[in-house]
Design a protein around this motif. Sequence first.
Motif, mmCIF file in Angstrom:
data_model
loop_
_atom_site.group_PDB
_atom_site.id
_atom_site.type_symbol
_atom_site.label_atom_id
_atom_site.label_comp_id
_atom_site.label_asym_id
_atom_site.label_seq_id
_atom_site.Cartn_x
_atom_site.Cartn_y
_atom_site.Cartn_z
ATOM 1 N N ASP A 1 0.708 -1.323 0.049
ATOM 2 C CA ASP A 1 -0.143 -0.018 -0.080
ATOM 3 C C ASP A 1 0.651 1.275 -0.198
ATOM 4 O OD1 ASP A 1 1.210 -0.167 2.470
ATOM 5 O OD2 ASP A 1 -0.633 0.446 3.712
ATOM 6 N N ALA A 2 2.091 1.051 -0.020
ATOM 7 C CA ALA A 2 3.056 2.432 -0.162
ATOM 8 C C ALA A 2 2.719 3.401 -1.200
ATOM 9 C CB ALA A 2 4.369 1.815 -0.232
ATOM 10 N N ASP A 3 3.194 4.595 -1.164
ATOM 11 C CA ASP A 3 3.225 5.377 -2.179
ATOM 12 C C ASP A 3 4.685 5.057 -2.853
ATOM 13 O OD1 ASP A 3 4.058 7.758 -3.686
ATOM 14 O OD2 ASP A 3 3.112 9.151 -2.220
ATOM 15 N N ILE A 4 4.242 4.489 -4.092
ATOM 16 C CA ILE A 4 5.646 4.001 -4.880
ATOM 17 C C ILE A 4 6.644 5.010 -5.297
ATOM 18 C CG2 ILE A 4 6.168 2.523 -6.980
ATOM 19 C CD1 ILE A 4 3.863 0.898 -6.487
ATOM 20 N N ASP A 5 5.986 6.096 -5.610
ATOM 21 C CA ASP A 5 7.017 7.277 -6.237
ATOM 22 C C ASP A 5 7.637 7.729 -5.088
ATOM 23 O OD1 ASP A 5 6.125 6.792 -8.756
ATOM 24 O OD2 ASP A 5 4.531 8.305 -8.543
ATOM 25 N N VAL B 1 10.398 5.067 -3.951
ATOM 26 C CA VAL B 1 11.435 5.096 -4.988
ATOM 27 C C VAL B 1 12.570 6.032 -4.510
ATOM 28 C CG1 VAL B 1 12.082 5.256 -7.404
ATOM 29 C CG2 VAL B 1 10.348 3.883 -6.753
ATOM 30 N N ALA B 2 11.818 7.454 -4.584
ATOM 31 C CA ALA B 2 12.951 8.493 -4.274
ATOM 32 C C ALA B 2 13.608 8.299 -3.063
ATOM 33 C CB ALA B 2 11.784 10.018 -4.077
ATOM 34 N N HIS B 3 13.000 7.837 -1.898
ATOM 35 C CA HIS B 3 13.825 7.706 -0.790
ATOM 36 C C HIS B 3 14.724 6.629 -0.655
ATOM 37 C CE1 HIS B 3 11.884 10.917 1.773
ATOM 38 N NE2 HIS B 3 11.091 10.598 0.978
ATOM 39 N N CYS B 4 14.472 5.670 -1.457
ATOM 40 C CA CYS B 4 15.256 4.334 -1.701
ATOM 41 C C CYS B 4 16.489 5.027 -2.343
ATOM 42 C CB CYS B 4 14.372 3.291 -2.443
ATOM 43 S SG CYS B 4 15.383 1.834 -2.557
ATOM 44 N N VAL B 5 16.384 5.692 -3.381
ATOM 45 C CA VAL B 5 17.696 6.212 -4.097
ATOM 46 C C VAL B 5 18.541 7.088 -3.148
ATOM 47 C CG1 VAL B 5 18.517 7.476 -5.882
ATOM 48 C CG2 VAL B 5 16.645 5.998 -6.374
ATOM 49 N N THR C 1 10.088 -1.751 -9.200
ATOM 50 C CA THR C 1 11.676 -2.013 -9.725
ATOM 51 C C THR C 1 11.943 -1.046 -10.943
ATOM 52 O OG1 THR C 1 11.326 -4.119 -8.840
ATOM 53 C CG2 THR C 1 13.132 -3.938 -10.317
ATOM 54 N N GLU C 2 10.719 -1.056 -11.706
ATOM 55 C CA GLU C 2 10.898 -0.176 -12.995
ATOM 56 C C GLU C 2 11.117 1.041 -12.805
ATOM 57 O OE1 GLU C 2 8.209 -3.098 -15.852
ATOM 58 O OE2 GLU C 2 7.396 -1.169 -15.391
ATOM 59 N N LYS C 3 10.454 1.725 -11.694
ATOM 60 C CA LYS C 3 10.673 3.148 -11.489
ATOM 61 C C LYS C 3 12.036 3.315 -10.869
ATOM 62 C CE LYS C 3 5.962 4.760 -11.318
ATOM 63 N NZ LYS C 3 4.725 5.085 -10.619
ATOM 64 N N LEU C 4 12.405 2.379 -9.910
ATOM 65 C CA LEU C 4 13.759 2.536 -9.401
ATOM 66 C C LEU C 4 14.704 2.550 -10.301
ATOM 67 C CD1 LEU C 4 15.169 2.583 -6.489
ATOM 68 C CD2 LEU C 4 15.283 0.173 -6.788
ATOM 69 N N GLN C 5 14.707 1.624 -11.520
ATOM 70 C CA GLN C 5 15.827 1.529 -12.500
ATOM 71 C C GLN C 5 15.665 3.052 -13.387
ATOM 72 O OE1 GLN C 5 14.930 -1.896 -14.902
ATOM 73 N NE2 GLN C 5 16.577 -0.952 -16.504
ATOM 74 N N THR C 6 14.714 3.461 -13.497
ATOM 75 C CA THR C 6 14.546 4.827 -14.014
ATOM 76 C C THR C 6 15.278 5.722 -13.463
ATOM 77 O OG1 THR C 6 12.531 4.288 -15.072
ATOM 78 C CG2 THR C 6 13.132 6.476 -15.325
ATOM 79 N N SER C 7 14.913 5.753 -11.986
ATOM 80 C CA SER C 7 15.664 6.820 -11.203
ATOM 81 C C SER C 7 17.261 6.595 -11.100
ATOM 82 C CB SER C 7 15.002 6.885 -9.797
ATOM 83 O OG SER C 7 13.685 7.376 -10.056
ATOM 84 N N ILE C 8 17.740 5.309 -10.883
ATOM 85 C CA ILE C 8 18.971 5.135 -10.794
ATOM 86 C C ILE C 8 19.740 5.476 -12.126
ATOM 87 C CG2 ILE C 8 20.757 3.375 -10.270
ATOM 88 C CD1 ILE C 8 18.696 1.842 -8.702
ATOM 89 N N ALA C 9 19.059 5.237 -13.226
ATOM 90 C CA ALA C 9 19.723 5.420 -14.559
ATOM 91 C C ALA C 9 19.925 7.052 -14.616
ATOM 92 C CB ALA C 9 18.932 4.926 -15.531
#
Length: 484
Positions: A268-272, A275-279, A307-315
């Motif tokens: 149920d997390a806010d995915i965006d 992702v931002a905080h994970c990066v 995972t797709e969004k994380l990949q885009t942010s890391i790239a």
Amino acid sequence: MLKLQDSTLVRTENYVNGKWVSGSAGHIEVLNPASGRLVAKTVDSNAADTDAAVEAAAAAFKSWSTIPAKQRAAYLRKWFELILENADDLGMLMTAEQGKPLAEAIAEVNYGAGFIEFYAEECKRVMGDIIPTVANDRRLQVYKQAVGVVGCITPWNFPNAMITRKAAPAMAAGCTVVIKPDAGTPLSALALCELAHRAGIPAGVLNVVVGSDSQAIGEVLTQHEKIAKFTFTGSTAVGKILMAQCASTVKKISLELGGNAPFIVFGDADIDEAVAHCVATKFRNCGQTCVCTNRIFVHETIAKEFTEKLQTSIAALKVADGFEDGAEIGPLINAKATQKMDELMADAMAKGAQLLLGGARHELGENFFQPTLLGNINDSMRLANEEIFGPIAAVQTFSSEEEVVTKANATQYGLAAYFFTRDVGRVMRVSENLEYGIVCSNSGVFSTEVAPFGGWKQSGIGSEGGKEGITDFYETKFHSLGGI
Ligand code: SIN
């Protein structure tokens, strides 16, 4: 050549008893990890040089510990102000010797200064007690008195803030200190001494000894009779050795050791946001912090999208020399660290990891590694068990809260843990059930001087920061006053 506004901040000798003194073991070349170029040559020191610093600190202890806290606070406040005035130069020195992007280095200088400001205030509020008496001819009092000389060993990943997080509460409490900074990043430490000197902090209160022989210097700081307390930030493996050495003189100790931080994303997390905080938490300082995300657990229902969004942010992260505009990922600290990334990659790939991004050395130079994303991680892999300390993000999936909390806790480490969910009941359950000294929900950012930072299990002993961070620098004395 490094161009500072104030070039006299570049000091290359030990700071002992208020003076710049040479070491007895030759010189150390401080190299820029991004380019391999020489930044400066400092002195190198041995056990005798360290011993001299301990003697200076011991001689200064009586007068420093007995001036009013308010007066010590005024010295510290002046030091804090000078650090802020010179933050840009201190940041440049740090980027040159450590490699982190300049904006991140300046942020560390400000973070580090925060500890000095905080403890300059806090030391005025450390109280003893008056205990209701048990007999009318007696009065019962509890005093707090400075513990004595403090030995500190500080790491290369935060060359400024890990010094101030120890030295500021120690000095505020009335202790005097001897610090051994990492031999790879001594310039930040010496610049802090230069500013302490300008702030008028009395001779012998703050001493820094630069040396490449960590064992010899470490033995003095952990075994010297005149050192009452020892504090260290670094790996768990080294922490255990130093802790054992401290036993011979029963020193008080504080240890800030390694981590293996889980980053849990519930369905149920806010995915965006996640992702931002994970990066932010994975790639801070090129992945080289004890609290960097190490294991990413994503609920199976959102794993693909996350995972797709994380990949885009890391790239999108900009890998560059830390002095370049917009740099977000600098070099690793040295060739050994880069070699470790190769080894972790080889191990993970051999055991079935899925390469989603990066995975190899970066073309910018031998200490640069590509920001990397791996999927399909399992518990047999080294990067699920060891502190990665580099720019590799490793994702695995889970199906239930109980399963993921059990996995997150299944480690010898207990420093920082992160999780994302919008369910308030789960926020309470998971924050209570994670066996970590720092738990961060719906955010990957927590570092502040006003709160305690410390690990459970083999991640350490004691806390730094917050009101907790000064208590270990005091002894408690019970005074039973009779004959009334
Ligand atoms: C560390 O990695 O040990 C320090 C990180 C922080 O203070 O935020």
